[in-house]
Scaffold this motif. Structure first.
Motif, PDB file in Angstrom:
ATOM      1  N   SER A   1       3.591  64.986 -32.615  1.00 14.78           N
ATOM      2  CA  SER A   1       3.150  66.054 -33.512  1.00 14.78           C
ATOM      3  C   SER A   1       1.723  66.494 -33.236  1.00 14.78           C
ATOM      4  O   SER A   1       1.341  67.608 -33.569  1.00 14.78           O
ATOM      5  CB  SER A   1       3.258  65.603 -34.965  1.00 14.78           C
ATOM      6  N   PHE A   2       0.917  65.633 -32.632  1.00 13.20           N
ATOM      7  CA  PHE A   2      -0.483  65.972 -32.371  1.00 13.20           C
ATOM      8  C   PHE A   2      -0.709  66.419 -30.935  1.00 13.20           C
ATOM      9  O   PHE A   2      -1.192  67.511 -30.689  1.00 13.20           O
ATOM     10  CB  PHE A   2      -1.380  64.776 -32.689  1.00 13.20           C
ATOM     11  N   SER A   3      -0.289  65.566 -29.981  1.00 12.04           N
ATOM     12  CA  SER A   3      -0.640  65.838 -28.589  1.00 12.04           C
ATOM     13  C   SER A   3       0.384  66.691 -27.857  1.00 12.04           C
ATOM     14  O   SER A   3       0.057  67.339 -26.872  1.00 12.04           O
ATOM     15  CB  SER A   3      -0.823  64.530 -27.835  1.00 12.04           C
ATOM     16  N   GLY A   4       1.633  66.680 -28.312  1.00 12.27           N
ATOM     17  CA  GLY A   4       2.667  67.449 -27.632  1.00 12.27           C
ATOM     18  C   GLY A   4       3.340  66.682 -26.504  1.00 12.27           C
ATOM     19  O   GLY A   4       4.204  67.233 -25.819  1.00 12.27           O
ATOM     20  N   TYR A   5       2.976  65.414 -26.279  1.00  7.36           N
ATOM     21  CA  TYR A   5       3.601  64.615 -25.235  1.00  7.36           C
ATOM     22  C   TYR A   5       4.980  64.124 -25.674  1.00  7.36           C
ATOM     23  O   TYR A   5       5.266  64.032 -26.861  1.00  7.36           O
ATOM     24  CB  TYR A   5       2.728  63.407 -24.882  1.00  7.36           C
ATOM     25  N   LYS A   6       5.820  63.750 -24.697  1.00  8.21           N
ATOM     26  CA  LYS A   6       7.154  63.221 -24.989  1.00  8.21           C
ATOM     27  C   LYS A   6       7.043  61.783 -25.474  1.00  8.21           C
ATOM     28  O   LYS A   6       6.250  61.003 -24.937  1.00  8.21           O
ATOM     29  CB  LYS A   6       8.027  63.242 -23.731  1.00  8.21           C
ATOM     30  N   ILE A   7       7.854  61.434 -26.473  1.00  2.23           N
ATOM     31  CA  ILE A   7       7.913  60.063 -26.970  1.00  2.23           C
ATOM     32  C   ILE A   7       9.301  59.522 -26.643  1.00  2.23           C
ATOM     33  O   ILE A   7      10.303  60.062 -27.098  1.00  2.23           O
ATOM     34  CB  ILE A   7       7.671  60.002 -28.491  1.00  2.23           C
ATOM     35  N   TYR A   8       9.330  58.449 -25.862  1.00  2.00           N
ATOM     36  CA  TYR A   8      10.603  57.850 -25.477  1.00  2.00           C
ATOM     37  C   TYR A   8      11.096  56.935 -26.589  1.00  2.00           C
ATOM     38  O   TYR A   8      10.321  56.493 -27.434  1.00  2.00           O
ATOM     39  CB  TYR A   8      10.433  57.101 -24.152  1.00  2.00           C
ATOM     40  N   PRO A   9      12.413  56.641 -26.609  1.00  2.00           N
ATOM     41  CA  PRO A   9      12.968  55.785 -27.665  1.00  2.00           C
ATOM     42  C   PRO A   9      12.263  54.426 -27.741  1.00  2.00           C
ATOM     43  O   PRO A   9      11.837  53.883 -26.722  1.00  2.00           O
ATOM     44  CB  PRO A   9      14.432  55.609 -27.254  1.00  2.00           C
ATOM     45  N   ALA A  10      12.115  53.917 -28.962  1.00  3.02           N
ATOM     46  CA  ALA A  10      11.463  52.640 -29.261  1.00  3.02           C
ATOM     47  C   ALA A  10       9.970  52.665 -28.989  1.00  3.02           C
ATOM     48  O   ALA A  10       9.341  51.626 -28.873  1.00  3.02           O
ATOM     49  CB  ALA A  10      12.118  51.494 -28.495  1.00  3.02           C
ATOM     50  N   LYS A  11       9.389  53.832 -28.867  1.00  2.00           N
ATOM     51  CA  LYS A  11       7.945  53.967 -28.662  1.00  2.00           C
ATOM     52  C   LYS A  11       7.379  54.852 -29.763  1.00  2.00           C
ATOM     53  O   LYS A  11       8.092  55.624 -30.391  1.00  2.00           O
ATOM     54  CB  LYS A  11       7.631  54.607 -27.296  1.00  2.00           C
ATOM     55  N   GLY A  12       6.091  54.763 -29.982  1.00  2.00           N
ATOM     56  CA  GLY A  12       5.399  55.657 -30.895  1.00  2.00           C
ATOM     57  C   GLY A  12       5.402  55.189 -32.333  1.00  2.00           C
ATOM     58  O   GLY A  12       5.898  54.104 -32.667  1.00  2.00           O
ATOM     59  N   LYS A  13       4.817  56.023 -33.183  1.00  2.00           N
ATOM     60  CA  LYS A  13       4.697  55.722 -34.608  1.00  2.00           C
ATOM     61  C   LYS A  13       5.227  56.908 -35.388  1.00  2.00           C
ATOM     62  O   LYS A  13       5.156  58.047 -34.933  1.00  2.00           O
ATOM     63  CB  LYS A  13       3.226  55.532 -34.989  1.00  2.00           C
ATOM     64  N   VAL A  14       5.704  56.641 -36.619  1.00  2.42           N
ATOM     65  CA  VAL A  14       6.174  57.697 -37.507  1.00  2.42           C
ATOM     66  C   VAL A  14       5.308  57.657 -38.763  1.00  2.42           C
ATOM     67  O   VAL A  14       5.114  56.592 -39.351  1.00  2.42           O
ATOM     68  CB  VAL A  14       7.660  57.512 -37.878  1.00  2.42           C
ATOM     69  N   PHE A  15       4.782  58.796 -39.140  1.00  2.00           N
ATOM     70  CA  PHE A  15       3.984  58.919 -40.363  1.00  2.00           C
ATOM     71  C   PHE A  15       4.750  59.840 -41.299  1.00  2.00           C
ATOM     72  O   PHE A  15       5.135  60.945 -40.913  1.00  2.00           O
ATOM     73  CB  PHE A  15       2.613  59.495 -40.035  1.00  2.00           C
ATOM     74  N   ILE A  16       4.999  59.387 -42.533  1.00  4.73           N
ATOM     75  CA  ILE A  16       5.745  60.193 -43.500  1.00  4.73           C
ATOM     76  C   ILE A  16       4.818  60.563 -44.635  1.00  4.73           C
ATOM     77  O   ILE A  16       4.287  59.696 -45.320  1.00  4.73           O
ATOM     78  CB  ILE A  16       6.972  59.425 -44.026  1.00  4.73           C
ATOM     79  N   ARG A  17       4.616  61.854 -44.796  1.00  2.00           N
ATOM     80  CA  ARG A  17       3.771  62.358 -45.878  1.00  2.00           C
ATOM     81  C   ARG A  17       4.690  62.704 -47.037  1.00  2.00           C
ATOM     82  O   ARG A  17       5.564  63.555 -46.908  1.00  2.00           O
ATOM     83  CB  ARG A  17       2.992  63.579 -45.423  1.00  2.00           C
ATOM     84  N   SER A  18       4.498  62.060 -48.165  1.00  3.48           N
ATOM     85  CA  SER A  18       5.413  62.270 -49.289  1.00  3.48           C
ATOM     86  C   SER A  18       4.681  62.812 -50.515  1.00  3.48           C
ATOM     87  O   SER A  18       5.046  62.501 -51.639  1.00  3.48           O
ATOM     88  CB  SER A  18       6.128  60.969 -49.626  1.00  3.48           C
ATOM     89  N   ASP A  19       3.637  63.604 -50.307  1.00  7.77           N
ATOM     90  CA  ASP A  19       2.894  64.122 -51.451  1.00  7.77           C
ATOM     91  C   ASP A  19       3.437  65.449 -51.954  1.00  7.77           C
ATOM     92  O   ASP A  19       2.986  65.957 -52.968  1.00  7.77           O
ATOM     93  CB  ASP A  19       1.410  64.251 -51.118  1.00  7.77           C
ATOM     94  N   SER A  20       4.415  66.025 -51.276  1.00  9.66           N
ATOM     95  CA  SER A  20       5.005  67.286 -51.739  1.00  9.66           C
ATOM     96  C   SER A  20       6.438  67.012 -52.184  1.00  9.66           C
ATOM     97  O   SER A  20       6.890  65.879 -52.234  1.00  9.66           O
ATOM     98  CB  SER A  20       4.967  68.322 -50.618  1.00  9.66           C
ATOM     99  N   ARG A  21       7.162  68.070 -52.534  1.00  4.89           N
ATOM    100  CA  ARG A  21       8.542  67.911 -53.013  1.00  4.89           C
ATOM    101  C   ARG A  21       9.424  67.239 -51.979  1.00  4.89           C
ATOM    102  O   ARG A  21      10.298  66.462 -52.302  1.00  4.89           O
ATOM    103  CB  ARG A  21       9.135  69.263 -53.374  1.00  4.89           C
TER     104      ARG A  21
END
Length: 129
Positions: A7-27
């Motif tokens: 979401s920030f850099s635009g690079y490809k993320i392969y399976p089982a790699k990377g982080k997920v951030f969930i913003r839940s302050d809206s509906r």
């Protein structure tokens, strides 16, 4: 194998790699995927990826690393189309253009006189016998 995009850099993320951030302050919760902690940190600092030189978005905006030479864009030539106006055909318009200025002035004066005469005729009352 499904590849995600950071979401920030635009690079490809392969399976089982990377982080997920969930913003839940809206509906509805928004999910952001990051390739590593660095991109997540920059995202949380609200840094603009267009200003960070190593991101894909920066490279796209500033036209970096384009290997394929694209052909120069052709500019479209404007083509003059001569059309008739409502109430006058194109032949009539062309005839008026080629007319001498003195002749046009005389015709305009004659039209003014005819209009004045018609207006005067309307104002004079006619008597019936």
């Amino acid at each position: 194998m499904k590849l995600e995009i950071c979401s920030f850099s635009g690079y490809k993320i392969y399976p089982a790699k990377g982080k997920v951030f969930i913003r839940s302050d809206s509906r509805y919760a928004q999910t952001f995927r990051f390739i590593n902690g660095k991109t997540e940190s920059y995202f949380l600092q609200r840094l603009n990826p267009r200003k960070i030189r190593w991101t894909q978005i920066y490279r796209r905006v500033n036209k970096k690393g384009i290997t394929v030479e694209s052909r120069k864009k052709r500019t479209r030539r404007t083509v003059k189309v001569e059309r008739a106006v409502v109430g006058a055909t194109w032949d009539q318009i062309r005839a008026k253009r080629t007319e001498k200025p003195e002749a046009r002035a005389a015709a305009r004066q004659a039209a003014k006189e005819a209009k004045k005469a018609a207006a005067f005729k309307k104002t004079v009352p006619t008597t019936k016998a």
